[in-house]
Design an enzyme around this catalytic site. Structure first.
Site, short mmCIF file in Angstrom:
data_model
loop_
_atom_site.label_atom_id
_atom_site.label_comp_id
_atom_site.label_asym_id
_atom_site.label_seq_id
_atom_site.Cartn_x
_atom_site.Cartn_y
_atom_site.Cartn_z
N HIS A 171 -4.87 6.63 -4.82
CA HIS A 171 -4.05 6.56 -6.03
C HIS A 171 -3.97 7.95 -6.63
CE1 HIS A 171 -4.21 2.08 -6.81
NE2 HIS A 171 -5.28 2.18 -6.05
N VAL A 193 -5.49 -4.10 -1.58
CA VAL A 193 -4.76 -3.94 -0.32
C VAL A 193 -5.69 -3.25 0.67
CG1 VAL A 193 -2.74 -2.95 0.82
CG2 VAL A 193 -2.55 -3.75 -1.55
N ASN A 231 -10.15 3.03 -4.18
CA ASN A 231 -11.01 1.87 -4.42
C ASN A 231 -11.54 1.30 -3.11
OD1 ASN A 231 -10.49 1.99 -7.22
ND2 ASN A 231 -8.58 0.87 -6.95
N ASP A 279 3.75 3.70 -7.00
CA ASP A 279 3.09 2.40 -7.16
C ASP A 279 4.04 1.45 -7.88
OD1 ASP A 279 -0.18 1.49 -7.15
OD2 ASP A 279 1.23 0.28 -8.31
N ILE A 280 4.06 0.20 -7.43
CA ILE A 280 4.97 -0.81 -7.99
C ILE A 280 4.53 -1.23 -9.40
CG2 ILE A 280 3.82 -2.92 -7.16
CD1 ILE A 280 6.60 -3.79 -6.09
N HIS A 303 -5.88 3.84 0.60
CA HIS A 303 -4.81 4.53 -0.13
C HIS A 303 -5.42 5.32 -1.27
CE1 HIS A 303 -5.34 0.37 -1.49
NE2 HIS A 303 -5.14 0.82 -2.72
P1 AMP Z 1 -5.89 -1.27 -4.93
O1 AMP Z 1 -6.09 -2.29 -6.00
O2 AMP Z 1 -6.73 -0.04 -5.11
O3 AMP Z 1 -6.03 -1.86 -3.55
O4 AMP Z 1 -4.41 -0.75 -5.10
C1 AMP Z 1 -3.30 -1.40 -4.55
C2 AMP Z 1 -2.10 -0.83 -5.25
O5 AMP Z 1 -0.96 -1.13 -4.49
C3 AMP Z 1 -1.88 -1.39 -6.65
O6 AMP Z 1 -1.88 -0.32 -7.59
C4 AMP Z 1 -0.52 -2.08 -6.54
O7 AMP Z 1 0.24 -1.97 -7.72
C5 AMP Z 1 0.11 -1.34 -5.38
N1 AMP Z 1 1.13 -2.07 -4.64
C6 AMP Z 1 1.05 -3.32 -4.15
N2 AMP Z 1 2.18 -3.65 -3.52
C7 AMP Z 1 2.99 -2.57 -3.60
C8 AMP Z 1 4.32 -2.28 -3.15
N3 AMP Z 1 5.05 -3.19 -2.47
N4 AMP Z 1 4.85 -1.08 -3.43
C9 AMP Z 1 4.13 -0.16 -4.11
N5 AMP Z 1 2.89 -0.37 -4.57
C10 AMP Z 1 2.33 -1.56 -4.32
#
Ligand code: AMP
Length: 120
Positions: free
Chosen positions: A102, A96, A87, A30-31, A100
């Protein structure tokens, strides 16, 4: 529907720190990590939310958990333990719209995961 950032990662259109890949899933760090270890396991098939999972996706969604466990074993935190979170939509904190998992590890994680006390 336009591609999400995760489809762009699958297609190598944007970079990511990829730690696992097979025919149907991808995992990358995760970024914005919320624990010492925080990575995401995603299906290559773009499913927007948990609400959009179809009967034919059930094995694929189970596979995401299997991938998480394989990585946990390989990275050495399986025994210590970890948390998985998926989520869903606004109240679930989804940002997003490509499902996914986590995976958070590396320290004791608090429970419940929110600050506000439930009002009855
Ligand atoms: P959610 O809020 O459950 O949809 O989680 C989305 C996750 O994607 C968050 O924890 C972000 O930090 C992660 N995220 C968004 N863009 C990227 C990226 N380019 N590379 C890795 N993680 C990302």
């Amino acid at each position: 529907m336009s591609d999400t950032i995760f489809t762009k990662i699958i297609n190598r259109e944007i970079p990511a720190d990829i730690i696992y890949e097979d025919d149907s899933a991808l995992a990358f760090n995760d970024i914005s990590p919320q624990a010492p270890t925080h990575f995401l396991v995603i299906p290559k098939k773009p499913i927007a939310t948990i609400n959009d999972i179809q009967p034919e996706d059930k094995e694929l969604v189970g596979h995401l958990y299997w991938v998480a466990a394989q990585i946990a074993e390989k990275q050495g935190f399986a025994e210590q333990g970890f948390r998985t979170v998926m989520n869903c939509n606004e109240y679930g904190g989804q940002t997003v719209y490509h499902i996914h998992l986590h995976v958070l590890a590396g320290k004791p994680l608090g429970w419940p995961p929110y600050q506000e006390k439930l009002k009855v």
